[in-house]
Design a protein around this motif. Structure first.
Motif, PDB file in Angstrom:
ATOM      1  N   ARG A  82      -5.447 -21.011 -20.490  1.00  0.00           N
ATOM      2  CA  ARG A  82      -5.203 -22.161 -21.379  1.00  0.00           C
ATOM      3  C   ARG A  82      -4.706 -23.399 -20.649  1.00  0.00           C
ATOM      4  NH1 ARG A  82      -2.840 -20.471 -27.157  1.00  0.00           N
ATOM      5  NH2 ARG A  82      -2.319 -22.677 -27.061  1.00  0.00           N
ATOM      6  N   ASP A 140      -5.513 -26.789 -22.247  1.00  0.00           N
ATOM      7  CA  ASP A 140      -4.613 -27.370 -23.271  1.00  0.00           C
ATOM      8  C   ASP A 140      -3.993 -28.667 -22.759  1.00  0.00           C
ATOM      9  OD1 ASP A 140      -5.065 -24.901 -24.378  1.00  0.00           O
ATOM     10  OD2 ASP A 140      -2.948 -24.470 -24.802  1.00  0.00           O
ATOM     11  N   THR A 149     -13.555 -23.418 -28.812  1.00  0.00           N
ATOM     12  CA  THR A 149     -13.954 -22.654 -29.993  1.00  0.00           C
ATOM     13  C   THR A 149     -14.435 -21.277 -29.534  1.00  0.00           C
ATOM     14  OG1 THR A 149     -16.193 -23.576 -29.894  1.00  0.00           O
ATOM     15  CG2 THR A 149     -14.622 -24.708 -31.326  1.00  0.00           C
ATOM     16  N   SER A 158     -13.728 -17.133 -29.105  1.00  0.00           N
ATOM     17  CA  SER A 158     -12.493 -16.464 -28.711  1.00  0.00           C
ATOM     18  C   SER A 158     -12.536 -15.962 -27.278  1.00  0.00           C
ATOM     19  CB  SER A 158     -12.162 -15.324 -29.666  1.00  0.00           C
ATOM     20  OG  SER A 158     -13.250 -14.475 -29.780  1.00  0.00           O
ATOM     21  N   LEU A 196     -10.530 -12.942 -25.410  1.00  0.00           N
ATOM     22  CA  LEU A 196      -9.607 -11.821 -25.611  1.00  0.00           C
ATOM     23  C   LEU A 196      -9.059 -11.352 -24.273  1.00  0.00           C
ATOM     24  CD1 LEU A 196     -11.787  -9.667 -28.071  1.00  0.00           C
ATOM     25  CD2 LEU A 196     -10.202 -11.516 -28.626  1.00  0.00           C
ATOM     26  N   THR A 247      -6.203  -9.298 -27.389  1.00  0.00           N
ATOM     27  CA  THR A 247      -5.503 -10.373 -28.098  1.00  0.00           C
ATOM     28  C   THR A 247      -6.254 -11.673 -27.838  1.00  0.00           C
ATOM     29  OG1 THR A 247      -3.397  -9.309 -27.689  1.00  0.00           O
ATOM     30  CG2 THR A 247      -3.315 -11.651 -28.239  1.00  0.00           C
ATOM     31  N   ASN A 248      -6.524 -12.422 -28.904  1.00  0.00           N
ATOM     32  CA  ASN A 248      -7.194 -13.708 -28.710  1.00  0.00           C
ATOM     33  C   ASN A 248      -6.177 -14.721 -28.186  1.00  0.00           C
ATOM     34  OD1 ASN A 248      -8.735 -15.957 -28.683  1.00  0.00           O
ATOM     35  ND2 ASN A 248      -9.107 -16.017 -30.901  1.00  0.00           N
ATOM     36  N   ASN A 282      -6.398 -17.736 -27.697  1.00  0.00           N
ATOM     37  CA  ASN A 282      -6.438 -19.062 -28.325  1.00  0.00           C
ATOM     38  C   ASN A 282      -5.711 -19.083 -29.666  1.00  0.00           C
ATOM     39  OD1 ASN A 282      -7.923 -20.212 -26.226  1.00  0.00           O
ATOM     40  ND2 ASN A 282      -9.804 -19.307 -27.035  1.00  0.00           N
ATOM     41  N   ASP A 283      -5.201 -17.943 -30.072  1.00  0.00           N
ATOM     42  CA  ASP A 283      -4.409 -17.865 -31.284  1.00  0.00           C
ATOM     43  C   ASP A 283      -3.164 -18.738 -31.108  1.00  0.00           C
ATOM     44  OD1 ASP A 283      -2.477 -16.923 -33.228  1.00  0.00           O
ATOM     45  OD2 ASP A 283      -3.848 -15.241 -33.540  1.00  0.00           O
ATOM     46  N   THR A 284      -2.831 -19.514 -32.133  1.00  0.00           N
ATOM     47  CA  THR A 284      -1.694 -20.444 -32.005  1.00  0.00           C
ATOM     48  C   THR A 284      -0.373 -19.701 -31.789  1.00  0.00           C
ATOM     49  OG1 THR A 284      -1.658 -20.458 -34.398  1.00  0.00           O
ATOM     50  CG2 THR A 284      -2.628 -22.386 -33.332  1.00  0.00           C
ATOM     51  N   ARG A 285      -0.326 -18.420 -32.143  1.00  0.00           N
ATOM     52  CA  ARG A 285       0.938 -17.684 -31.978  1.00  0.00           C
ATOM     53  C   ARG A 285       1.163 -17.206 -30.544  1.00  0.00           C
ATOM     54  NH1 ARG A 285      -0.573 -13.745 -36.787  1.00  0.00           N
ATOM     55  NH2 ARG A 285      -2.491 -14.137 -35.665  1.00  0.00           N
ATOM     56  N   VAL A 286       0.141 -17.360 -29.703  1.00  0.00           N
ATOM     57  CA  VAL A 286       0.287 -16.866 -28.321  1.00  0.00           C
ATOM     58  C   VAL A 286       1.287 -17.740 -27.547  1.00  0.00           C
ATOM     59  CG1 VAL A 286      -0.953 -16.717 -26.112  1.00  0.00           C
ATOM     60  CG2 VAL A 286      -1.926 -15.696 -28.165  1.00  0.00           C
TER      61      VAL A 286
END
Ligand SMILES: Nc1ncnc2c1ncn2[C@@H]1O[C@H](COP(=O)(O)OP(=O)(O)OP(=O)(O)O)[C@@H](O)[C@H]1O
Ligand SMILES: [Mg+2]
Length: 298
Positions: A99, A102, A110, A112, A114, A118-119, A121-125
């Motif tokens: 990332r 970013d 866009t 994913s 993994l 776990t993705n 790009n998930d905002t929770r990462v």
């Protein structure tokens, strides 16, 4: 296509490898000519699970799609080379894995990616934790203008390790893993900028290893180095193989063939062909791949 045609049309096997050719000079298979042929067990490589999986992964710089809906699985503990002409999206793809994109305004991803399912790009990462798992080494060695010791201790300190003895152990282990310890053990408290380019690059690798990553991304790690320092880096990659998942971008076809288990050929943002390195270099399925690896374009 033979190895020599694929890699270096005008060189003999001896010139490529520094060793007399096997089979009295008849080269049937490229890995007979490469240094790592005996080191890498190619069958074993096929058994490893996928560590990084890109699914319909695109990376955009504003309206420009620089990486286009890529699907690819990168195997754990193996070395994967990304090849392709300038501007085809190699660095962009590499930066997607930790990332780093970013940090670029207007860049968005866009699809994913993994990492162990776990993705990322998930905002929770947690991006800081992600970058601890996924280290990166760049084309130009970029040590901090600090002591050698402090360069390597930098990441562990950020993680809260303060104990001097513990830090010293991590610094020594990391420098040993990066095959630099013997050269610097008596000068740990000298400025890292006093090291040669090749030593600086190994220091950057030690710095990346010091936070105990699982994955090492290398963006043309040897392209700014002389041939001797390049051999050092290539040997190091073969040493690290098995313990780390390594993704290396290179413009050097011989290097890709020597160090990697798998090769992905990118062109204009598309993943054109991906497979085991032996197959890609000796019997590519697509003409476009063959044209690139034989130096007809790019
Ligand atoms: N920060 C950026 N802003 C806008 N466009 C970018 C940016 N970085 C890269 N690009 C564009 O994205 C495309 C892919 O670039 P990238 O740097 O990933 O290519 P590359 O394959 O690594 O090339 P090279 O071999 O020259 O390093 C190119 O068209 C490039 O111009
Ligand atoms: Mg690049």
């Amino acid at each position: 296509m033979t190895t020599q045609e694929a890699l270096e049309p005008d060189m003999t096997s001896e010139e490529v490898t520094g060793k007399p050719p096997p089979n009295g000079g008849r080269v049937e298979h490229m890995f007979q000519t490469t240094k790592f042929a005996d080191f890498i067990d190619r069958d074993d490589a096929l058994e490893q699970p996928e560590h990084i999986v890109a699914q319909e992964l695109s990376v955009w710089y504003r309206e420009v799609e620089a990486v286009k809906k890529i699907n690819l699985g990168i195997r754990k503990g193996r070395v994967t080379a990304i090849i392709g002409p300038s501007g085809c999206g190699k660095s962009t793809f590499l930066r997607a894995i930790n990332r780093m994109n970013d940090l670029i305004p207007g860049c968005r991803v866009t699809g994913s990616l993994l990492l162990d399912e776990t993705n990322i790009n998930d905002t929770r990462v947690d991006v800081v934790a992600l970058r601890q798992r996924v280290g990166m080494v760049f084309q130009k060695p970029n040590p901090f203008p600090k002591f050698i010791f402090d360069n390597v201790a930098y990441g562990p300190r950020l993680l809260g390790i303060r104990n001097r003895g513990r830090l010293m152990q991590i610094v020594e282990d990391s420098l040993r893993r990066a095959a630099l310890w013997q050269e610097v053990k008596d000068r740990l408290f000298e400025n890292a900028l006093g090291l040669s380019g090749g030593q600086q690059q190994r220091l950057c690798i030690a710095r990346a290893l010091a936070v105990d990553p699982e994955i090492l991304l290398m963006d043309e790690p040897a392209s700014a180095l002389d041939p001797k320092a390049t051999v050092h880096i290539e040997n190091l990659i073969s040493e690290l193989r098995g313990d780390y998942t390594i993704v290396i971008v290179t413009h050097n076809m011989q290097q890709a063939a020597r160090v990697s288990d798998y090769t992905a050929f990118f062109y204009e943002g598309d993943l054109i062909e991906y497979g085991d390195t032996e197959g890609i270099f000796t019997k590519p399925k697509l003409k476009q791949t063959e044209d690139y690896i034989t130096g007809r374009f790019g």
